[in-house]
Design a protein around this motif. Structure first.
Motif, PDB file in Angstrom:
ATOM      1  N   VAL A 191       0.880  -1.164   0.000  1.00 42.34           N
ATOM      2  CA  VAL A 191       0.000   0.000   0.000  1.00 42.34           C
ATOM      3  C   VAL A 191       0.919   1.214   0.000  1.00 42.34           C
ATOM      4  O   VAL A 191       1.852   1.307   0.801  1.00 42.34           O
ATOM      5  N   SER A 192       0.693   2.119  -0.928  1.00 38.91           N
ATOM      6  CA  SER A 192       1.512   3.329  -1.055  1.00 38.91           C
ATOM      7  C   SER A 192       0.799   4.507  -0.420  1.00 38.91           C
ATOM      8  O   SER A 192      -0.400   4.684  -0.589  1.00 38.91           O
ATOM      9  N   PHE A 193       1.565   5.336   0.257  1.00 39.68           N
ATOM     10  CA  PHE A 193       1.080   6.601   0.782  1.00 39.68           C
ATOM     11  C   PHE A 193       2.015   7.664   0.224  1.00 39.68           C
ATOM     12  O   PHE A 193       3.221   7.656   0.494  1.00 39.68           O
ATOM     13  N   TYR A 194       1.473   8.529  -0.629  1.00 40.97           N
ATOM     14  CA  TYR A 194       2.277   9.541  -1.301  1.00 40.97           C
ATOM     15  C   TYR A 194       2.229  10.851  -0.533  1.00 40.97           C
ATOM     16  O   TYR A 194       1.164  11.441  -0.369  1.00 40.97           O
ATOM     17  N   LEU A 195       3.394  11.276  -0.083  1.00 41.67           N
ATOM     18  CA  LEU A 195       3.569  12.525   0.646  1.00 41.67           C
ATOM     19  C   LEU A 195       4.323  13.449  -0.300  1.00 41.67           C
ATOM     20  O   LEU A 195       5.533  13.321  -0.482  1.00 41.67           O
ATOM     21  N   LEU A 196       3.613  14.344  -0.934  1.00 39.59           N
ATOM     22  CA  LEU A 196       4.169  15.116  -2.035  1.00 39.59           C
ATOM     23  C   LEU A 196       4.764  16.462  -1.621  1.00 39.59           C
ATOM     24  O   LEU A 196       5.064  17.287  -2.467  1.00 39.59           O
ATOM     25  N   ARG A 197       4.954  16.650  -0.341  1.00 44.61           N
ATOM     26  CA  ARG A 197       5.541  17.891   0.173  1.00 44.61           C
ATOM     27  C   ARG A 197       6.920  17.601   0.755  1.00 44.61           C
ATOM     28  O   ARG A 197       7.047  16.925   1.783  1.00 44.61           O
ATOM     29  N   THR A 198       7.945  18.123   0.120  1.00 48.71           N
ATOM     30  CA  THR A 198       9.321  17.915   0.569  1.00 48.71           C
ATOM     31  C   THR A 198       9.538  18.481   1.965  1.00 48.71           C
ATOM     32  O   THR A 198      10.226  17.874   2.790  1.00 48.71           O
ATOM     33  N   SER A 221      12.803   7.461   8.654  1.00 49.54           N
ATOM     34  CA  SER A 221      14.021   6.698   8.354  1.00 49.54           C
ATOM     35  C   SER A 221      13.879   5.197   8.614  1.00 49.54           C
ATOM     36  O   SER A 221      14.557   4.402   7.979  1.00 49.54           O
ATOM     37  N   SER A 222      13.012   4.816   9.499  1.00 48.70           N
ATOM     38  CA  SER A 222      12.834   3.386   9.791  1.00 48.70           C
ATOM     39  C   SER A 222      11.774   2.728   8.903  1.00 48.70           C
ATOM     40  O   SER A 222      11.481   1.549   9.065  1.00 48.70           O
ATOM     41  N   HIS A 223      11.235   3.487   7.959  1.00 47.69           N
ATOM     42  CA  HIS A 223      10.204   2.975   7.053  1.00 47.69           C
ATOM     43  C   HIS A 223      10.746   2.876   5.633  1.00 47.69           C
ATOM     44  O   HIS A 223      11.753   3.481   5.287  1.00 47.69           O
ATOM     45  N   ASP A 224      10.039   2.130   4.810  1.00 49.14           N
ATOM     46  CA  ASP A 224      10.381   1.984   3.391  1.00 49.14           C
ATOM     47  C   ASP A 224       9.854   3.220   2.675  1.00 49.14           C
ATOM     48  O   ASP A 224       8.678   3.310   2.341  1.00 49.14           O
ATOM     49  N   MET A 225      10.745   4.192   2.468  1.00 41.04           N
ATOM     50  CA  MET A 225      10.345   5.481   1.906  1.00 41.04           C
ATOM     51  C   MET A 225      11.160   5.778   0.673  1.00 41.04           C
ATOM     52  O   MET A 225      12.388   5.785   0.718  1.00 41.04           O
ATOM     53  N   GLY A 226      10.478   6.010  -0.446  1.00 39.54           N
ATOM     54  CA  GLY A 226      11.136   6.481  -1.653  1.00 39.54           C
ATOM     55  C   GLY A 226      11.150   7.993  -1.642  1.00 39.54           C
ATOM     56  O   GLY A 226      10.973   8.617  -0.595  1.00 39.54           O
ATOM     57  N   LYS A 227      11.308   8.600  -2.799  1.00 38.57           N
ATOM     58  CA  LYS A 227      11.365  10.066  -2.879  1.00 38.57           C
ATOM     59  C   LYS A 227      10.114  10.713  -2.284  1.00 38.57           C
ATOM     60  O   LYS A 227      10.197  11.664  -1.528  1.00 38.57           O
ATOM     61  N   ARG A 280       4.295  -2.778   3.139  1.00 38.06           N
ATOM     62  CA  ARG A 280       4.176  -4.085   2.480  1.00 38.06           C
ATOM     63  C   ARG A 280       3.075  -4.939   3.091  1.00 38.06           C
ATOM     64  O   ARG A 280       2.548  -5.807   2.418  1.00 38.06           O
ATOM     65  N   ARG A 281       2.746  -4.682   4.341  1.00 37.55           N
ATOM     66  CA  ARG A 281       1.663  -5.430   4.989  1.00 37.55           C
ATOM     67  C   ARG A 281       0.652  -4.424   5.531  1.00 37.55           C
ATOM     68  O   ARG A 281       0.990  -3.627   6.409  1.00 37.55           O
ATOM     69  N   PRO A 282      -0.568  -4.462   5.012  1.00 35.54           N
ATOM     70  CA  PRO A 282      -1.563  -3.453   5.427  1.00 35.54           C
ATOM     71  C   PRO A 282      -1.792  -3.406   6.934  1.00 35.54           C
ATOM     72  O   PRO A 282      -2.049  -2.341   7.477  1.00 35.54           O
ATOM     73  N   GLN A 283      -1.675  -4.532   7.595  1.00 28.22           N
ATOM     74  CA  GLN A 283      -1.891  -4.546   9.044  1.00 28.22           C
ATOM     75  C   GLN A 283      -0.747  -3.892   9.812  1.00 28.22           C
ATOM     76  O   GLN A 283      -0.862  -3.652  10.999  1.00 28.22           O
ATOM     77  N   LYS A 284       0.340  -3.554   9.121  1.00 25.67           N
ATOM     78  CA  LYS A 284       1.491  -2.912   9.759  1.00 25.67           C
ATOM     79  C   LYS A 284       1.592  -1.415   9.427  1.00 25.67           C
ATOM     80  O   LYS A 284       2.609  -0.789   9.698  1.00 25.67           O
TER      81      LYS A 284
END
Length: 131
Positions: free
Chosen positions: A76-83, A94-100, A106-110
């Motif tokens: 599940v993606s959550f897009y945060l479009l504000r730098t 930093s402890s999460h799977d974060m792209g740009k 990866r697991r919705p329950q998490k």
């Protein structure tokens, strides 16, 4: 600018016309998490407009998308479009799977809904420029 036909998590073309339809078409295993994300967005993003943009639910202020979420094949993606908001939350992200601009769960329950709520509140608190 808005595209509504995209591939769903299962490879089928998805043509949801609105967020209600998008959620209804989501896999049952992820529907509850996606519905909760929507509820948080609607609660915290007062003054924003809920739209379908690029085949996913998005939240715009003054015609510019600042937040979106989507059901992807592997997460599940959550897009945060504000730098500026991403920078302000760098330690917590930093402890999460974060792209740009994409926070991937990866697991919705998490899904860290407390973090998501804080990101939404920070986004709503001040206008900014989406990337």
């Amino acid at each position: 600018m808005r595209h509504t036909a995209v591939r769903s998590a299962h490879g089928a073309e998805q043509r949801a016309q609105d967020v209600d339809q998008y959620l209804a078409e989501a896999p049952e295993a992820r529907r509850e998490a996606l519905t909760r994300l929507r509820a948080l967005c609607r609660q915290e993003l007062t003054g924003f407009r809920e739209v379908m943009a690029y085949g996913m639910p998005a939240y715009e202020r003054e015609g510019k998308g600042e937040i979106a979420f989507a059901d992807q094949k592997q997460y599940v993606s959550f897009y945060l479009l504000r730098t500026d908001v991403r920078d302000a939350f760098a330690d917590r992200l930093s402890s999460h799977d974060m792209g740009k601009g994409c926070l991937r769960f990866r697991r919705p329950q998490k899904i860290d809904f407390e973090l998501v709520r804080d990101l939404l509140r920070a986004t709503a608190a001040t206008p900014g420029t989406p990337c």
